[in-house]
Design a protein around this motif. Structure first.
Motif, PDB file in Angstrom:
ATOM      1  N   PRO A  83       0.796  -1.235   0.000  1.00 33.77           N
ATOM      2  CA  PRO A  83       0.000   0.000   0.000  1.00 33.77           C
ATOM      3  C   PRO A  83       0.829   1.286   0.000  1.00 33.77           C
ATOM      4  N   GLY A  84       2.087   1.191   0.396  1.00 38.14           N
ATOM      5  CA  GLY A  84       2.935   2.386   0.475  1.00 38.14           C
ATOM      6  C   GLY A  84       3.092   3.140  -0.838  1.00 38.14           C
ATOM      7  N   HIS A  85       2.965   2.426  -1.974  1.00 35.95           N
ATOM      8  CA  HIS A  85       3.168   3.099  -3.267  1.00 35.95           C
ATOM      9  C   HIS A  85       2.121   4.187  -3.490  1.00 35.95           C
ATOM     10  N   ALA A  86       0.851   3.812  -3.275  1.00 34.69           N
ATOM     11  CA  ALA A  86      -0.228   4.778  -3.497  1.00 34.69           C
ATOM     12  C   ALA A  86      -0.163   5.892  -2.454  1.00 34.69           C
ATOM     13  N   GLU A  87       0.245   5.523  -1.238  1.00 37.12           N
ATOM     14  CA  GLU A  87       0.286   6.513  -0.159  1.00 37.12           C
ATOM     15  C   GLU A  87       1.373   7.560  -0.419  1.00 37.12           C
ATOM     16  N   LEU A  88       2.567   7.090  -0.773  1.00 40.51           N
ATOM     17  CA  LEU A  88       3.646   8.044  -1.045  1.00 40.51           C
ATOM     18  C   LEU A  88       3.323   8.867  -2.296  1.00 40.51           C
ATOM     19  N   ALA A  89       2.650   8.242  -3.269  1.00 40.42           N
ATOM     20  CA  ALA A  89       2.283   8.979  -4.485  1.00 40.42           C
ATOM     21  C   ALA A  89       1.425  10.199  -4.121  1.00 40.42           C
ATOM     22  N   TRP A  90       0.503  10.016  -3.190  1.00 42.22           N
ATOM     23  CA  TRP A  90      -0.335  11.161  -2.790  1.00 42.22           C
ATOM     24  C   TRP A  90       0.512  12.293  -2.201  1.00 42.22           C
ATOM     25  N   ILE A  91       1.418  11.914  -1.319  1.00 42.31           N
ATOM     26  CA  ILE A  91       2.253  12.937  -0.674  1.00 42.31           C
ATOM     27  C   ILE A  91       3.100  13.668  -1.726  1.00 42.31           C
ATOM     28  N   LEU A  92       3.643  12.902  -2.673  1.00 46.26           N
ATOM     29  CA  LEU A  92       4.455  13.524  -3.722  1.00 46.26           C
ATOM     30  C   LEU A  92       3.592  14.392  -4.645  1.00 46.26           C
ATOM     31  N   MET A  93       2.378  13.945  -4.889  1.00 44.89           N
ATOM     32  CA  MET A  93       1.465  14.720  -5.747  1.00 44.89           C
ATOM     33  C   MET A  93       1.266  16.120  -5.188  1.00 44.89           C
ATOM     34  N   CYS A  94       1.207  16.201  -3.867  1.00 43.00           N
ATOM     35  CA  CYS A  94       0.991  17.502  -3.236  1.00 43.00           C
ATOM     36  C   CYS A  94       2.232  18.381  -3.334  1.00 43.00           C
ATOM     37  N   ASN A  95       3.338  17.808  -3.827  1.00 41.63           N
ATOM     38  CA  ASN A  95       4.557  18.584  -4.020  1.00 41.63           C
ATOM     39  C   ASN A  95       4.967  18.660  -5.483  1.00 41.63           C
ATOM     40  N   SER A  96       4.039  18.295  -6.358  1.00 40.55           N
ATOM     41  CA  SER A  96       4.348  18.385  -7.792  1.00 40.55           C
ATOM     42  C   SER A  96       3.458  19.455  -8.397  1.00 40.55           C
ATOM     43  N   TYR A  97       3.810  19.893  -9.579  1.00 36.90           N
ATOM     44  CA  TYR A  97       3.075  20.974 -10.232  1.00 36.90           C
ATOM     45  C   TYR A  97       2.319  20.444 -11.449  1.00 36.90           C
ATOM     46  N   THR A  98       1.119  20.942 -11.663  1.00 36.45           N
ATOM     47  CA  THR A  98       0.359  20.495 -12.843  1.00 36.45           C
ATOM     48  C   THR A  98       1.122  20.861 -14.119  1.00 36.45           C
ATOM     49  N   GLY A  99       1.887  21.969 -14.047  1.00 33.46           N
ATOM     50  CA  GLY A  99       2.650  22.390 -15.232  1.00 33.46           C
ATOM     51  C   GLY A  99       3.674  21.344 -15.649  1.00 33.46           C
ATOM     52  N   GLU A 100       4.426  20.828 -14.673  1.00 34.76           N
ATOM     53  CA  GLU A 100       5.483  19.865 -15.038  1.00 34.76           C
ATOM     54  C   GLU A 100       4.878  18.549 -15.532  1.00 34.76           C
ATOM     55  N   LEU A 101       3.731  18.185 -14.980  1.00 36.37           N
ATOM     56  CA  LEU A 101       3.091  16.951 -15.463  1.00 36.37           C
ATOM     57  C   LEU A 101       2.514  17.137 -16.873  1.00 36.37           C
ATOM     58  N   HIS A 142      10.579  10.599 -17.045  1.00 40.32           N
ATOM     59  CA  HIS A 142      10.018  10.159 -15.764  1.00 40.32           C
ATOM     60  C   HIS A 142      11.086  10.072 -14.688  1.00 40.32           C
ATOM     61  N   ILE A 143      12.295   9.709 -15.084  1.00 42.53           N
ATOM     62  CA  ILE A 143      13.392   9.667 -14.111  1.00 42.53           C
ATOM     63  C   ILE A 143      13.748  11.102 -13.687  1.00 42.53           C
ATOM     64  N   GLU A 144      13.736  12.009 -14.655  1.00 42.94           N
ATOM     65  CA  GLU A 144      14.045  13.418 -14.348  1.00 42.94           C
ATOM     66  C   GLU A 144      13.063  13.983 -13.332  1.00 42.94           C
ATOM     67  N   ILE A 145      11.786  13.738 -13.537  1.00 43.18           N
ATOM     68  CA  ILE A 145      10.782  14.302 -12.619  1.00 43.18           C
ATOM     69  C   ILE A 145      10.915  13.640 -11.235  1.00 43.18           C
ATOM     70  N   THR A 146      11.318  12.378 -11.221  1.00 42.24           N
ATOM     71  CA  THR A 146      11.539  11.693  -9.939  1.00 42.24           C
ATOM     72  C   THR A 146      12.680  12.386  -9.183  1.00 42.24           C
ATOM     73  N   ARG A 147      13.741  12.682  -9.905  1.00 51.31           N
ATOM     74  CA  ARG A 147      14.887  13.382  -9.291  1.00 51.31           C
ATOM     75  C   ARG A 147      14.473  14.774  -8.811  1.00 51.31           C
ATOM     76  N   ASP A 148      13.717  15.481  -9.630  1.00 53.59           N
ATOM     77  CA  ASP A 148      13.264  16.829  -9.254  1.00 53.59           C
ATOM     78  C   ASP A 148      12.431  16.782  -7.968  1.00 53.59           C
ATOM     79  N   LEU A 149      11.529  15.805  -7.911  1.00 52.63           N
ATOM     80  CA  LEU A 149      10.665  15.696  -6.729  1.00 52.63           C
ATOM     81  C   LEU A 149      11.488  15.388  -5.479  1.00 52.63           C
ATOM     82  N   ALA A 150      12.441  14.468  -5.635  1.00 49.27           N
ATOM     83  CA  ALA A 150      13.273  14.094  -4.486  1.00 49.27           C
ATOM     84  C   ALA A 150      14.053  15.315  -3.991  1.00 49.27           C
ATOM     85  N   GLU A 151      14.628  16.060  -4.930  1.00 52.12           N
ATOM     86  CA  GLU A 151      15.416  17.240  -4.535  1.00 52.12           C
ATOM     87  C   GLU A 151      14.523  18.319  -3.934  1.00 52.12           C
ATOM     88  N   ARG A 152      13.348  18.491  -4.505  1.00 54.73           N
ATOM     89  CA  ARG A 152      12.415  19.508  -3.996  1.00 54.73           C
ATOM     90  C   ARG A 152      12.029  19.208  -2.554  1.00 54.73           C
TER      91      ARG A 152
END
Ligand code: AMP
Ligand code: TRP
Length: 326
Positions: free
Chosen positions: A84-102, A150-160
């Motif tokens: 279940p952790g995948h969906a849970e962490l996805a939500w938390i990351l979603m709140c730190n991502s931008y609709t523009g970058e997606l 997708h790897i780039e956005i993963t790195r961006d999110l982690a750094e953010r």
């Protein structure tokens, strides 16, 4: 030891491109890394799936993972939706991502075809993929070039998140395949071999029988020149067949060119059928032994338990950083 994580969608038709491009690397990497390989079923439902077929496809990929040589004693093999952790962490990351970058993700643009009724999950697909990777403190992600964004956005999110909340995530690196490892479609050698192309003879699936493999290779697109030499610009069809021959036989391309000097495409293709069938049949044999076994289910249950234990630790750390829960 580096932590390696990758995933394959259970969308059927796993083909020799997936095998030569991705699965073979997975097997290689498990020798001296700490590997986790996931069957990403939550990603697959970003587009409609028939529930019965999906279930079969999940077990097919799992059995193929084992058949090509992934060893559950060395690697964790599991199904994404069982942790279940995948969906849970996805939500938390979603709140730190931008609709523009997606909105800039090319895969989303391709798959949504600018339709207003594209599923929201297709839009947030890259965030779930970021969650998969960051949940396990992954160092290295072996994937195809098509996954670079997708790897780039993963790195961006982690750094953010790291910048905002203090060191929370490991920032992962992609490990991309070499150009030569890209297997092209047999009917149109300028596009990638794909799971979803309508023409079944455009690909060789790992579960194709010998007759089908023969048909697909014998009717594959070549050119009118009639000589067997590598030239990916002017002779993309023949070059692709040379790549496949080389990958399955272990012979270098130059060596193969020499062997077939003066021969016609027909003879070359006949031999390629033999080489390909010879490489795939042992995998199929193992696949059939494993696919219906209780052992397969046990391996996936054990994999999910181990993945869950790691993911819970990461999530506890993340929640603490974010001030979530008690
Ligand atoms: P997918 O078919 O998108 O689920 O791909 C699973 C993995 O196989 C990814 O790492 C892809 O980049 C890789 N892959 C897919 N198609 C090919 C291809 N034609 N040649 C080489 N690798 C591929
Ligand atoms: N998006 C990847 C593909 O289509 C599959 C995937 C999902 C994946 N999550 C992942 C790959 C995490 C590597 C790591 O090929």
């Amino acid at each position: 030891m580096k932590r390696v994580f990758s995933g394959v969608q259970p969308t059927g038709n796993i083909h020799i491109g997936n095998y030569l491009g991705a699965l073979m690397q997975f097997v290689e990497l498990q020798q001296d890394n700490d590997c986790i390989y996931c069957i990403v079923d939550l990603h697959s439902i970003t587009l409609p799936q028939d529930p019965k077929i999906l279930k079969d496809n999940i077990l097919d990929v799992a059995a193929l993972y084992l058949a090509v040589g992934l060893d559950p004693k060395k690697s964790v093999i599991f199904v994404q939706s069982m942790v279940p952790g995948h969906a849970e962490l996805a939500w938390i990351l979603m709140c730190n991502s931008y609709t523009g970058e997606l909105s800039r993700m090319t895969q989303f643009k391709q798959k949504s075809k600018d339709s207003e009724s594209a599923p929201t999950g297709l839009f947030t697909y890259p965030i779930l993929m970021a969650a998969d990777i960051l949940l396990y403190d992954t160092d290295v992600v072996p994937v195809g070039n098509d996954q670079k964004q997708h790897i780039e956005i993963t790195r961006d999110l982690a750094e953010r998140v790291n910048n905002k909340y203090g060191k929370t995530f490991v920032v992962p690196d992609g490990r991309f395949l070499k150009e030569g490892a890209r297997i092209m479609s047999l009917d149109d050698p300028t596009s990638k071999m794909s799971k979803s192309a309508e023409n079944i003879h455009s690909r060789i699936s790992l579960l194709d029988d010998a007759n089908k493999i023969k048909k697909s290779i014998m009717r594959s697109t070549t050119d009118s020149e009639g000589s067997i030499r590598f030239d990916s610009i002017n002779k993309p069809g023949v070059s692709n067949l040379l790549n496949i021959y080389s990958a399955f036989s272990g012979m270098g391309v130059a060596e193969i060119e020499k062997k077939y000097e003066g021969c016609g495409y027909g003879d070359f293709k006949k031999d390629l059928v033999e080489v390909t069938v010879g490489a795939i049949m042992p995998i199929q044999q193992r696949y059939h032994e494993i696919r219906k076994s209780q052992e397969l289910i046990d391996i996936l249950k054990d994999g999910a338990e181990r993945a869950n234990a790691t993911s819970e630790k990461t999530l506890a750390r993340v929640k603490k950083k974010f001030g979530l829960g008690l």
